[in-house]
Design a protein around this motif. Structure first.
Motif, mmCIF file in Angstrom:
data_model
loop_
_atom_site.group_PDB
_atom_site.id
_atom_site.type_symbol
_atom_site.label_atom_id
_atom_site.label_comp_id
_atom_site.label_asym_id
_atom_site.label_seq_id
_atom_site.Cartn_x
_atom_site.Cartn_y
_atom_site.Cartn_z
ATOM 1 N N GLY A 181 0.906 -1.265 -0.235
ATOM 2 C CA GLY A 181 -0.084 0.038 0.180
ATOM 3 C C GLY A 181 0.773 1.557 -0.137
ATOM 4 N N LEU A 182 2.379 1.201 -0.051
ATOM 5 C CA LEU A 182 2.894 2.359 -0.242
ATOM 6 C C LEU A 182 3.627 2.624 -1.653
ATOM 7 C CD1 LEU A 182 5.278 2.054 2.942
ATOM 8 C CD2 LEU A 182 2.870 3.196 2.660
ATOM 9 N N GLY A 183 3.575 3.735 -2.313
ATOM 10 C CA GLY A 183 4.110 3.913 -3.562
ATOM 11 C C GLY A 183 5.508 4.169 -3.142
ATOM 12 N N SER A 184 6.429 4.305 -4.634
ATOM 13 C CA SER A 184 7.735 4.365 -4.390
ATOM 14 C C SER A 184 8.201 5.503 -3.506
ATOM 15 C CB SER A 184 8.109 4.792 -5.934
ATOM 16 O OG SER A 184 7.892 3.994 -6.992
ATOM 17 N N ALA A 185 7.570 6.788 -3.420
ATOM 18 C CA ALA A 185 8.103 7.842 -2.787
ATOM 19 C C ALA A 185 7.894 7.609 -1.145
ATOM 20 C CB ALA A 185 7.489 9.036 -2.968
ATOM 21 N N ALA A 195 10.654 -3.721 -6.727
ATOM 22 C CA ALA A 195 9.734 -3.162 -7.717
ATOM 23 C C ALA A 195 8.925 -2.279 -6.933
ATOM 24 C CB ALA A 195 9.141 -4.428 -8.413
ATOM 25 N N ALA A 196 8.559 -1.347 -7.573
ATOM 26 C CA ALA A 196 7.673 -0.495 -7.023
ATOM 27 C C ALA A 196 6.518 0.412 -7.922
ATOM 28 C CB ALA A 196 8.208 1.009 -6.261
ATOM 29 N N ALA A 197 5.431 0.616 -7.369
ATOM 30 C CA ALA A 197 4.392 1.251 -8.432
ATOM 31 C C ALA A 197 3.725 2.337 -7.822
ATOM 32 C CB ALA A 197 3.651 0.038 -9.063
ATOM 33 N N ALA A 198 3.028 3.118 -8.765
ATOM 34 C CA ALA A 198 1.944 3.962 -8.029
ATOM 35 C C ALA A 198 0.903 3.134 -7.326
ATOM 36 C CB ALA A 198 1.382 4.770 -9.101
ATOM 37 N N VAL A 199 0.225 3.614 -6.392
ATOM 38 C CA VAL A 199 -0.775 2.960 -5.624
ATOM 39 C C VAL A 199 -1.875 3.746 -5.576
ATOM 40 C CG1 VAL A 199 -1.433 2.231 -3.337
ATOM 41 C CG2 VAL A 199 0.744 1.845 -3.860
ATOM 42 N N VAL A 200 -2.932 3.100 -6.116
ATOM 43 C CA VAL A 200 -4.080 4.047 -6.364
ATOM 44 C C VAL A 200 -5.483 3.314 -5.406
ATOM 45 C CG1 VAL A 200 -6.104 5.123 -7.912
ATOM 46 C CG2 VAL A 200 -3.464 4.729 -8.710
ATOM 47 N N PRO A 201 -5.523 3.654 -4.211
ATOM 48 C CA PRO A 201 -6.356 3.043 -3.362
ATOM 49 C C PRO A 201 -7.885 3.206 -3.700
ATOM 50 C CG PRO A 201 -5.680 4.787 -2.236
ATOM 51 C CD PRO A 201 -4.728 4.874 -3.428
ATOM 52 N N MET A 208 -0.276 1.074 5.240
ATOM 53 C CA MET A 208 -0.156 -0.481 5.121
ATOM 54 C C MET A 208 -1.133 -1.212 5.638
ATOM 55 S SD MET A 208 4.336 -0.518 5.541
ATOM 56 C CE MET A 208 4.152 0.144 7.274
ATOM 57 N N ILE A 209 -1.749 -0.699 6.865
ATOM 58 C CA ILE A 209 -2.698 -1.426 7.328
ATOM 59 C C ILE A 209 -3.893 -1.534 6.539
ATOM 60 C CG2 ILE A 209 -4.286 -1.553 9.456
ATOM 61 C CD1 ILE A 209 -2.175 -0.572 11.156
ATOM 62 N N ALA A 210 -4.144 -0.518 6.076
ATOM 63 C CA ALA A 210 -5.480 -0.541 5.000
ATOM 64 C C ALA A 210 -5.453 -1.402 3.921
ATOM 65 C CB ALA A 210 -5.783 0.940 4.618
ATOM 66 N N ARG A 211 -4.184 -1.337 3.232
ATOM 67 C CA ARG A 211 -4.043 -2.336 2.191
ATOM 68 C C ARG A 211 -3.994 -3.572 2.623
ATOM 69 N NH1 ARG A 211 -2.269 -2.030 -3.125
ATOM 70 N NH2 ARG A 211 -3.655 -0.202 -2.899
ATOM 71 N N ARG A 212 -3.436 -4.116 3.538
ATOM 72 C CA ARG A 212 -3.112 -5.446 4.333
ATOM 73 C C ARG A 212 -4.579 -5.967 4.593
ATOM 74 N NH1 ARG A 212 -0.029 -8.134 1.844
ATOM 75 N NH2 ARG A 212 -0.121 -9.711 3.245
ATOM 76 N N SER A 213 -5.541 -4.885 5.092
ATOM 77 C CA SER A 213 -6.622 -5.339 5.538
ATOM 78 C C SER A 213 -7.495 -6.044 4.266
ATOM 79 C CB SER A 213 -7.585 -4.394 6.108
ATOM 80 O OG SER A 213 -6.872 -3.911 7.167
ATOM 81 N N LEU A 214 -7.060 -5.965 3.186
ATOM 82 C CA LEU A 214 -7.791 -6.373 1.813
ATOM 83 C C LEU A 214 -7.397 -7.992 1.618
ATOM 84 C CD1 LEU A 214 -7.090 -3.644 -0.727
ATOM 85 C CD2 LEU A 214 -9.008 -4.015 0.836
ATOM 86 N N SER A 215 -6.394 -8.625 2.576
ATOM 87 C CA SER A 215 -6.045 -9.861 2.455
ATOM 88 C C SER A 215 -6.853 -10.612 3.029
ATOM 89 C CB SER A 215 -4.663 -9.921 2.770
ATOM 90 O OG SER A 215 -3.652 -9.351 1.949
ATOM 91 N N PRO A 216 -6.844 -12.034 2.620
ATOM 92 C CA PRO A 216 -7.860 -12.825 3.365
ATOM 93 C C PRO A 216 -8.061 -13.242 4.814
ATOM 94 C CG PRO A 216 -6.607 -13.981 1.985
ATOM 95 C CD PRO A 216 -6.067 -12.802 1.735
#
Length: 210
Positions: free
Chosen positions: A50-54, A75-81, A109-117
């Motif tokens: 859930g973190l972009g490159s910067a 490898a990093a990428a733009a993150v568009v929540p 990070m918590i918000a993105r990882r909350s999407l995991s099962p």
């Protein structure tokens, strides 16, 4: 790099002076778990954590400056929540203890990882729910106080999100009268998702060296 090696590498290259060992453990665990999931799913580390490159660079400079050279190989990428993820980010950060840069990155990070099962503590790479409870008490104390009945954190987050949009998540008047009580409050047992293999057990938070 395997997840357990990444965790150990980050812990041994944490900040030298004034580092909080628990926060170091938290950040390294989340990144290692996200890296493991990214490799398994063909995603980038950014997409998994859930973190972009910067933001990844900010986290490394804040917590793991000695390991900043690794960023070129991650490898990093733009993150568009999505809307729900943005809402959870905001709920976490608004209720943070100090509105610090680390708490902002942690909220993402918590918000993105909350999407995991799995259980949230597993998806964050922790050894038990106790670590997640300590994290919430330290960095998001108002949410920890509101979850005094120990509802499962993913259920609690979605309850908070529904309340913020005036959506009725539950039809039962109180949790104790709900037919799905165990689904929200049942035991969160299970093994940590981070592999504990290779050169033996990973360092405990109090044993991490900078």
């Amino acid at each position: 790099m395997p997840a357990e090696r990444l965790y150990t590498h980050l812990c041994w290259h944490g900040t030298a002076a004034g580092t909080d060992l628990f926060d170091l453990h938290v950040a390294a665990s989340i990144l290692a778990m996200a890296a493991q999931d990214a490799e398994a799913s063909g995603r980038t580390l950014s997409e998994a954590c859930g973190l972009g490159s910067a933001e990844l660079r900010d986290l490394f400079l804040l917590m793991f400056p000695g390991a900043a050279g690794m960023l070129g190989g991650l490898a990093a990428a733009a993150v568009v929540p999505a809307a729900d993820e943005r809402q959870l980010r905001e709920i976490l950060f608004v209720n943070s203890a100090h509105a610090s840069p680390f708490e902002r990155l942690l909220a993402h990070m918590i918000a993105r990882r909350s999407l995991s099962p799995d259980h949230l503590w597993q998806d964050l790479g922790f050894g038990s729910r106790r670590v997640l409870s300590k994290l919430m008490r330290r960095h998001y104390p108002r949410l920890a106080e509101r979850n005094a009945q120990e509802m499962k954190w993913k259920k609690f987050f979605y309850r908070m999100m529904c309340a913020a949009t005036d959506y009725a998540l539950c039809v039962a008047p109180v949790c104790s009268e709900c037919d799905e009580f165990d689904a929200c409050f049942g035991a969160e047992d299970g093994p940590s998702r981070l592999a504990r293999i290779g050169a033996g057990p990973l360092p405990l938070p109090g044993e991490i060296r900078a």
